[in-house]
Design a protein around this motif. Structure first.
Motif, PDB file in Angstrom:
ATOM      1  N   SER A  37       0.870  -1.291   0.125  1.00 50.30           N
ATOM      2  CA  SER A  37       0.186  -0.006   0.070  1.00 50.30           C
ATOM      3  C   SER A  37       0.904   1.181  -0.079  1.00 50.30           C
ATOM      4  CB  SER A  37      -0.885  -0.005   1.246  1.00 50.30           C
ATOM      5  OG  SER A  37       0.033   0.041   2.261  1.00 50.30           O
ATOM      6  N   ARG A  38       0.138   2.358  -0.364  1.00 45.86           N
ATOM      7  CA  ARG A  38       1.015   3.426  -0.194  1.00 45.86           C
ATOM      8  C   ARG A  38       0.624   4.311   0.967  1.00 45.86           C
ATOM      9  NH1 ARG A  38       0.413   2.639  -5.659  1.00 45.86           N
ATOM     10  NH2 ARG A  38       1.863   3.217  -6.991  1.00 45.86           N
ATOM     11  N   ASP A  40       0.331   7.111   2.252  1.00 42.17           N
ATOM     12  CA  ASP A  40      -0.449   8.220   2.555  1.00 42.17           C
ATOM     13  C   ASP A  40      -2.278   7.960   2.529  1.00 42.17           C
ATOM     14  OD1 ASP A  40      -0.830   7.292  -0.056  1.00 42.17           O
ATOM     15  OD2 ASP A  40      -0.088   9.597  -0.875  1.00 42.17           O
ATOM     16  N   GLY A  41      -2.461   6.511   2.488  1.00 45.14           N
ATOM     17  CA  GLY A  41      -3.667   6.274   2.511  1.00 45.14           C
ATOM     18  C   GLY A  41      -4.919   6.526   1.359  1.00 45.14           C
ATOM     19  N   MET A  42      -5.994   6.483   1.689  1.00 47.31           N
ATOM     20  CA  MET A  42      -6.959   6.876   0.438  1.00 47.31           C
ATOM     21  C   MET A  42      -7.654   8.172   0.662  1.00 47.31           C
ATOM     22  SD  MET A  42      -8.575   3.083  -0.234  1.00 47.31           S
ATOM     23  CE  MET A  42      -9.118   2.676   1.190  1.00 47.31           C
ATOM     24  N   TRP A  49     -12.553   6.036  -5.536  1.00 47.60           N
ATOM     25  CA  TRP A  49     -13.178   5.019  -4.546  1.00 47.60           C
ATOM     26  C   TRP A  49     -14.861   5.078  -4.731  1.00 47.60           C
ATOM     27  CZ3 TRP A  49      -8.587   4.517  -4.746  1.00 47.60           C
ATOM     28  CH2 TRP A  49      -7.705   5.231  -4.351  1.00 47.60           C
ATOM     29  N   TYR A  95       5.852   3.411   1.132  1.00 46.80           N
ATOM     30  CA  TYR A  95       4.882   2.107   0.914  1.00 46.80           C
ATOM     31  C   TYR A  95       4.919   1.256   2.111  1.00 46.80           C
ATOM     32  CZ  TYR A  95       6.103   3.582  -3.681  1.00 46.80           C
ATOM     33  OH  TYR A  95       5.962   4.481  -4.974  1.00 46.80           O
ATOM     34  N   GLU A 152     -10.098   1.009   4.262  1.00 48.11           N
ATOM     35  CA  GLU A 152      -9.922   1.953   5.347  1.00 48.11           C
ATOM     36  C   GLU A 152     -11.349   1.772   6.203  1.00 48.11           C
ATOM     37  OE1 GLU A 152      -9.151   6.198   4.404  1.00 48.11           O
ATOM     38  OE2 GLU A 152      -7.186   5.556   3.743  1.00 48.11           O
ATOM     39  N   ALA A 202     -10.766   0.808  -2.094  1.00 44.87           N
ATOM     40  CA  ALA A 202     -10.049   0.897  -3.315  1.00 44.87           C
ATOM     41  C   ALA A 202      -9.832  -0.633  -3.667  1.00 44.87           C
ATOM     42  CB  ALA A 202      -8.738   1.284  -3.136  1.00 44.87           C
ATOM     43  N   HIS A 220      -2.019   0.556  -9.157  1.00 49.95           N
ATOM     44  CA  HIS A 220      -3.351   1.536  -8.580  1.00 49.95           C
ATOM     45  C   HIS A 220      -2.937   2.716  -7.873  1.00 49.95           C
ATOM     46  CE1 HIS A 220      -6.719   2.093  -6.079  1.00 49.95           C
ATOM     47  NE2 HIS A 220      -7.575   1.383  -7.164  1.00 49.95           N
ATOM     48  N   ARG A 222      -3.403   3.549  -5.066  1.00 50.46           N
ATOM     49  CA  ARG A 222      -3.449   3.643  -3.608  1.00 50.46           C
ATOM     50  C   ARG A 222      -2.686   2.140  -3.227  1.00 50.46           C
ATOM     51  NH1 ARG A 222      -2.662   8.112  -2.701  1.00 50.46           N
ATOM     52  NH2 ARG A 222      -4.437   9.533  -2.527  1.00 50.46           N
ATOM     53  N   PHE A 223      -2.737   1.256  -4.178  1.00 47.30           N
ATOM     54  CA  PHE A 223      -1.808  -0.048  -3.668  1.00 47.30           C
ATOM     55  C   PHE A 223      -1.455  -0.693  -4.998  1.00 47.30           C
ATOM     56  CE2 PHE A 223      -5.997  -1.594  -4.123  1.00 47.30           C
ATOM     57  CZ  PHE A 223      -6.068  -3.031  -4.150  1.00 47.30           C
TER      58      PHE A 223
END
Length: 244
Positions: A37-38, A40-42, A49, A95, A152, A202, A220, A222-223
């Motif tokens: 995952s990244r 910084d979240g979603m 989303w 990440y 999340e 996501a 993607h 976010r991930f």
């Protein structure tokens, strides 16, 4: 006459490719996959989303605890070879590795290929931050289908949002034992049974054609997924291993 020769050559090539694909069916390959995952979240971008994503598990699946009988599919643990990739992702600070496993598996044409359950990351009320399934199959090439989602969660005890599904024959037991870097942490949930909702989800639903030995990246916002399918070394009995 030249056209006839060209058509004949094309037909022979397609026949050879079909024969080669058929010979792959039932062949054991080694697969390694990293899902990250990244950090910084979603929350930064909501346009990716969907408010009501369609999340579901297939009816027939296996996981890393499945012990199949003779002729039944199962996943045999293997040593990871992409540890340097996973370590680089972790070191970057941008990440977090949610899942990293390697296994051996017989691959079949898509109609016979089992779905494989994937879980990783933080857990909340029997659900994991990363959930979903993948399917590996063979035809003229190796094929990967992903049906993964990253959630999340809201505050413990909150409801509303996106309902998270469970595999049809699983209860609300322990999540898969995934010894991944950045290991799973349990978010306090007071063991609440019943439906579980995510604030945002996501999805990564892709089809990818692959060749053995190549490292593939599925992206993607976010991930992402790194995956490699490897042929096994030639056995001592002289049986040839599958080709690319």
């Amino acid at each position: 006459m030249r056209l006839v020769h060209l058509c004949t050559a094309l037909l022979l090539a397609l026949t050879a490719a079909g024969t080669q694909a058929a010979s792959y069916a039932g062949t054991t390959f080694e697969i390694e996959m990293i899902v990250f995952s990244r950090t910084d979240g979603m929350s930064g971008s909501r346009e990716n989303w969907p408010a009501s994503p369609r999340l579901s598990y297939p009816a027939k699946w296996i996981d890393f605890t499945t012990t199949g009988g003779e002729g039944e599919p199962q996943l045999v643990p293997a040593a990871t070879q992409l540890d340097n990739k996973a370590a680089a992702l972790q070191r970057s600070g941008n990440y977090r590795v949610l899942f990293h496993k390697a296994w051996q598996q017989q691959l079949w044409q898509k109609r016979r290929a089992p779905a494989i359950l994937i879980e990783g990351g933080d857990t909340y009320a029997g659900h994991s931050q990363l959930e979903g399934s993948i399917k590996l199959s063979v035809s003229r090439y190796l094929h990967l289908s992903t049906n993964l989602w990253m959630s999340e969660f809201g505050e413990p005890g909150s409801e509303g949002g996106i309902l998270l599904p469970k595999p049809s024959s699983l209860d609300n037991g322990e999540p898969l034992d995934l010894a991944a870097p950045g290991a799973a942490r349990t978010i306090a949930s007071q063991g609440r049974p019943g439906p579980v909702y995510a604030a945002r989800v996501a999805q990564l639903q892709q089809e990818r054609r692959m060749r053995s030995g190549e490292l593939h990246y599925l992206d993607h916002p976010r991930f992402g997924v790194l995956v490699q399918v490897r042929t096994l070394d030639k056995p001592e009995d002289g049986t040839p291993a599958a080709g690319n």
